[in-house]
Scaffold this active site. Structure first.
Site, PDB file in Angstrom:
ATOM      1  N   ASN A  76       0.879  -1.177   0.000  1.00  0.00           N
ATOM      2  CA  ASN A  76       0.000   0.000   0.000  1.00  0.00           C
ATOM      3  C   ASN A  76       0.916   1.226   0.000  1.00  0.00           C
ATOM      4  OD1 ASN A  76      -1.862   1.999   0.451  1.00  0.00           O
ATOM      5  ND2 ASN A  76      -2.697   1.131   2.340  1.00  0.00           N
ATOM      6  N   ARG A 126      -2.690  -2.124  -3.227  1.00  0.00           N
ATOM      7  CA  ARG A 126      -3.923  -1.389  -2.946  1.00  0.00           C
ATOM      8  C   ARG A 126      -3.917  -0.131  -3.805  1.00  0.00           C
ATOM      9  NH1 ARG A 126      -6.333   0.671   2.863  1.00  0.00           N
ATOM     10  NH2 ARG A 126      -8.231   1.535   1.973  1.00  0.00           N
ATOM     11  N   HIS A 131     -13.155   2.342   0.473  1.00  0.00           N
ATOM     12  CA  HIS A 131     -13.102   1.276   1.495  1.00  0.00           C
ATOM     13  C   HIS A 131     -13.815   0.010   1.018  1.00  0.00           C
ATOM     14  CE1 HIS A 131     -12.933   4.585   4.822  1.00  0.00           C
ATOM     15  NE2 HIS A 131     -11.717   4.140   4.592  1.00  0.00           N
ATOM     16  N   ARG A 181     -11.523  15.073   7.788  1.00  0.00           N
ATOM     17  CA  ARG A 181     -12.401  15.427   6.660  1.00  0.00           C
ATOM     18  C   ARG A 181     -13.788  15.800   7.151  1.00  0.00           C
ATOM     19  NH1 ARG A 181     -11.309   9.967   3.638  1.00  0.00           N
ATOM     20  NH2 ARG A 181      -9.104   9.914   4.161  1.00  0.00           N
ATOM     21  N   GLU A 193      -8.123  -5.756   5.239  1.00  0.00           N
ATOM     22  CA  GLU A 193      -8.055  -5.432   3.812  1.00  0.00           C
ATOM     23  C   GLU A 193      -6.864  -6.110   3.136  1.00  0.00           C
ATOM     24  OE1 GLU A 193      -8.543  -1.514   5.458  1.00  0.00           O
ATOM     25  OE2 GLU A 193      -9.613  -0.920   3.645  1.00  0.00           O
TER      26      GLU A 193
END
Ligand code: ADP
Length: 402
Positions: free
Chosen positions: A7, A90, A179, A240, A383
């Site tokens: 990732n 990813r 996600h 965010r 993940e």
């Protein structure tokens, strides 16, 4: 078979190595501060900790050091890099082009590049990671797993924005969702946990971490999700803002003399839990401050819970009810208080929590009250394992699961 999952961020590279014969994680590492002073690598292999500090001017150098660490005679997990059968990467944004993980070839690289406008921070970094790995492991097959792909089953009524249609037709402006690997994994795992076929279940998944998103999974397929064109939309997050009336942007830009990039920077980096609490983007700090009576910290938590609850209600409405609500991510797995308050008052839809069962952190379990018709579950996400499984399936010539 050994699969490496990578990732890549703009100045970081996270990796995990799996032995897919038993799905055991053999090694986990992080390279930080790539291209800036103080570059370092940290790796864990079982009990063994390995640390390297040396200049790494780019992702190629970082990838070399990753391979050195993985094959380190004392602290590594491999005797040779030839043991790596494939690499799964990813990738943030695959647009509507990818509904599944895919083998990386020129066409795939071009598509990741083409989606840079929608993932301007992540896609270039993901590409750098892929290209660096291709340079240091030229013979190893590589796979891309997209954060967006699970959500591509959404119908147009869920993914279109109410702006003139030409922006969708000409520029592909729409909701994509993120996600996806996590929502896919936890919804499938929830069905397995309940001993049911996922095609008979409506599941609301709550991935709540630094970035947070909600998903309506109807009979195994995503029918709506809270993040949008970018990961900025939806519930309040660490830094965010989540949903904001666009007119607010015009007001702030005029008042503070901000340009669009500066405005977006504020919404992405200075808002959310951090912006409201004025304390931290980290839920633990915000919860601590709230417990000491900090009003703004409490407000931030209340806003997050209120937002999650609204999505739970909305998703139950569009799916005609829910069979399960699943929590995951750093906050979802670890904050009993938040889970309790999200589910509080949902008796009308048949969901209730058992407060004793809810007193857990980070374990897969059923926290529903005895008479709760809707099962409330914690499923720690994984993940990297999903990416490793997809990668294995693809290199074996099988299709990854939808
Ligand atoms: P990312 O989205 O970066 O993968 P994580 O899923 O690791 O992030 O989630 C990070 C968030 O989880 C942070 O806000 C952190 O405070 C929160 N978190 C971790 N542990 C706890 C805890 N014990 N209680 C409450 N929040 C927690």
């Amino acid at each position: 078979m050994k699969i490496l999952v990578v990732n890549a961020g703009s100045s970081s590279l996270k990796y995990q190595l799996f032995d897919m014969d038993n799905e055991e994680m053999l090694a986990k590492g992080l390279v930080e501060r790539i291209g800036i002073s103080g570059s370092r690598l940290k790796q864990t292999v079982g009990e063994k900790r390995h640390r390297v500090e040396m200049p790494m001017q780019d992702h190629v150098e970082a990838s070399k050091q990753m391979l050195n660490a993985l094959t380190d005679p004392e602290n590594g997990a491999l005797t040779s890099i030839d043991e790596i059968d494939a690499v799964g990467h990813r990738v943030l944004h695959g647009g509507a082009d990818f509904t599944k993980s895919t083998r990386i070839d020129e066409e795939c690289l071009e598509a990741i590049e083409a989606n840079i406008p929608f993932g301007p921070l992540h896609n270039p970094a993901n590409l750098m990671g892929i290209r660096a790995c291709q340079m240091v492991m030229p013979a190893v097959p590589m796979v891309a797993a997209f954060d967006t792909s699970f959500h591509q089953t959404m119908p147009p009524k869920a993914f279109l924005y109410g702006v003139p249609y030409k922006y969708y037709k000409d520029y592909k402006i729409r909701r994509y969702g993120f996600h996806g690997t996590s929502h896919r994994y936890i919804s499938k795992r929830a069905a397995e946990f309940l001993g049911k076929n996922i095609e008979e279940l409506n599941i609301i998944t709550c991935h709540l971490g630094n970035g947070s998103s909600m998903c309506a999974v109807e009979r195994g397929k995503c029918v709506d999700t809270s993040m949008g064109l970018t990961p900025l939309e939806g519930v309040l997050m660490g830094t965010r803002s989540g949903n904001v009336d666009p007119a607010v942007l015009q007001f702030i830009m005029n008042t503070d003399g901000l340009n669009p990039d500066e405005m977006l920077q504020m919404l992405n980096k200075q808002s959310g839990l951090l912006g409201i609490s004025g304390i931290s983007s980290d839920m633990r700090d915000v919860e601590d401050a709230a417990a000491k009576g900090n009003h703004q910290a409490q407000m931030a938590i209340d806003m997050l819970i209120h937002g999650i609850k609204k999505y739970v209600g909305a998703y139950a409405a569009i799916m005609g009810g829910a069979d399960a609500i699943v929590f995951t991510g750093g906050i979802g797995e670890n904050s009993p208080e938040l889970r309790e308050q999200v589910i509080d008052g949902l008796d009308y839809m048949g969901a209730a929590i058992d407060p004793d069962k809810n007193c857990v952190r980070g374990v897969e379990c059923d926290i529903s009250a005895k008479d709760s018709r809707v099962k409330v579950l914690i499923i720690p996400t994984n993940e990297e394992l999903v990416i490793a499984r997809d990668t294995l399936a693809i290199i074996k010539g099988l299709k990854p699961e939808a």
